[in-house]
Design an enzyme around this catalytic site. Sequence first.
Site, PDB file in Angstrom:
ATOM      1  N   SER A 190       0.794  -1.222   0.000  1.00  0.00           N
ATOM      2  CA  SER A 190       0.000   0.000   0.000  1.00  0.00           C
ATOM      3  C   SER A 190       0.831   1.280   0.000  1.00  0.00           C
ATOM      4  CB  SER A 190      -0.967  -0.002   1.179  1.00  0.00           C
ATOM      5  OG  SER A 190      -0.269  -0.189   2.381  1.00  0.00           O
ATOM      6  N   HIS A 218      -5.313  -3.685  -2.670  1.00  0.00           N
ATOM      7  CA  HIS A 218      -4.879  -2.821  -3.779  1.00  0.00           C
ATOM      8  C   HIS A 218      -4.654  -3.585  -5.079  1.00  0.00           C
ATOM      9  CE1 HIS A 218      -4.530   0.496  -0.968  1.00  0.00           C
ATOM     10  NE2 HIS A 218      -3.982  -0.372  -0.135  1.00  0.00           N
ATOM     11  N   LYS A 249     -12.048   0.321  -1.898  1.00  0.00           N
ATOM     12  CA  LYS A 249     -11.035   0.942  -2.761  1.00  0.00           C
ATOM     13  C   LYS A 249     -11.512   0.875  -4.216  1.00  0.00           C
ATOM     14  CE  LYS A 249      -7.690  -0.092   0.810  1.00  0.00           C
ATOM     15  NZ  LYS A 249      -8.093   1.030   1.637  1.00  0.00           N
TER      16      LYS A 249
HETATM   17  C1  LIG Z   1      -3.517  -3.512   2.421  1.00  0.00           C
HETATM   18  C2  LIG Z   1      -4.716  -3.043   3.186  1.00  0.00           C
HETATM   19  N1  LIG Z   1      -5.414  -3.934   3.910  1.00  0.00           N
HETATM   20  C3  LIG Z   1      -6.488  -3.569   4.623  1.00  0.00           C
HETATM   21  C4  LIG Z   1      -6.927  -2.269   4.646  1.00  0.00           C
HETATM   22  C5  LIG Z   1      -8.119  -1.892   5.478  1.00  0.00           C
HETATM   23  O1  LIG Z   1      -9.222  -1.760   4.650  1.00  0.00           O
HETATM   24  P1  LIG Z   1     -10.474  -0.807   5.004  1.00  0.00           P
HETATM   25  O2  LIG Z   1     -10.004   0.616   4.770  1.00  0.00           O
HETATM   26  O3  LIG Z   1     -11.490  -1.255   4.033  1.00  0.00           O
HETATM   27  O4  LIG Z   1     -10.815  -1.035   6.414  1.00  0.00           O
HETATM   28  C6  LIG Z   1      -6.247  -1.305   3.907  1.00  0.00           C
HETATM   29  C7  LIG Z   1      -6.738   0.093   3.922  1.00  0.00           C
HETATM   30  O5  LIG Z   1      -6.149   1.077   3.788  1.00  0.00           O
HETATM   31  C8  LIG Z   1      -5.108  -1.689   3.158  1.00  0.00           C
HETATM   32  O6  LIG Z   1      -4.403  -0.800   2.452  1.00  0.00           O
END
Ligand SMILES: Cc1ncc(COP(=O)(O)O)c(C=O)c1O
Length: 401
Positions: A190, A218, A249
């Site tokens: 991310s 992502h 996302k």
């Molecule tokens: C790699 C990753 N996993 C999990 C999440 C958490 O997801 P959510 O924002 O839908 O709670 C994010 C969010 O930024 C993320 O980038």
Amino acid sequence: MDFKNDDNVMRRIKAMNDRVSMLKENDLYFYNQPIQEVRGGAKVIVRGREMGMYASYGYLGLLGHPRINAAAKKAVDQFGTGTNGVRTLAGTLTLHNELEETIASFKHTEAAVTYSSGYATNLSVISTLMGRGDYVISDKLNHASIVDGCLMSGAEFRRFKHNDMQDLESRLQQVPDGVARLVIADAVFSMDGDVIDLPKMVELCKKYQAYLMIDEAHSLGVLGKKGSGIEEHFGLHGVIDIKMGTLSKTIPSVGGYVAGDKELIDYLRHASRAYIFSAALPPAQAAAANESFKVILDEPWRIERLNENTKLFIHGLKSLGFDTMLTTTAIVPVLCGTDERAFELTRIAQHKDVFVLPVVSPAVPDGQARLRATITAAHEPQEIERAMDVIGKAGKEIGII
Ligand SMILES: Cc1ncc(COP(=O)(O)O)c(C=O)c1O
């Protein structure tokens, strides 16, 4: 708050608030900037000005898509704005079941289960599957929700160097015989935008009999010709045991999911606490998510367009002299070095109506502060050229390039 002593609580609060005040005084504070209006996938109104959006997770430009909006509105008319309870107690709607079937079909698995956020999904799924005496082995750059899930599980928590399969193997060799082991990684990282070496990881998980969990926050809609994710990207099918992803996302809704074998999903439905003890997805969000998967399949041009825009953006920034690290995806880090330089680059870019955001320590290592720019299928090539021109001129002014 009435501080009782000069203790750690007070010191933590003061240290953070002093930093925030300093940034605000210097016009370098970009936290929680409110967006007043969303105009398509690539433009927003902030502080009364229209800006090109280069900080969105909406990689396929689906936010505001008429079909998705219509599905959400219909769900509100039919079911209202909430549910009667948690999923297990009157909270399950036909919409939830439809969404879970859609996800399973999109991810080519037997079943899927949804949660109210991606964060809650990682926390709950990892800590439900793993426990004391087990081993979880996690990439060093994995998302905070994975780290928190591992810590919450009480299992032995080991981390391997980022995307370093030799280091992963040495960690696997250290696990005692007969102990359950789970290897976890983001598909696309991310902050860095690079892709995990899935083929090697699968080979190691087979060799050392480890379960494999991949977070596709992502990569959903981004990797693979049909956007189904990292297995499609590498032409490896059915190799991931626990396919986790978010609905916040590429999918313009909210929530998280796990897709996998029916036995696994049935177990999670009966044992994971975020499913049992937290509210179900609201009807509008479930319906919007469900329709989004269908739109991705019906409009494959979005993925092609995203790939073209990604190449244009990465290649353009590199030609200007920026270090975009190892990214090959829609997340494009623009390395700045110090936190101050990242803040300054953001400030200048935003003043020229290019909405980018900085990522600084502790989210990234000290000295690796950056813009975490993103590109989507909604951007027009000439808009991307303009954004790169703005970022390039600002980079020169500050001395980054
Ligand atoms: C790699 C990753 N996993 C999990 C999440 C958490 O997801 P959510 O924002 O839908 O709670 C994010 C969010 O930024 C993320 O980038």
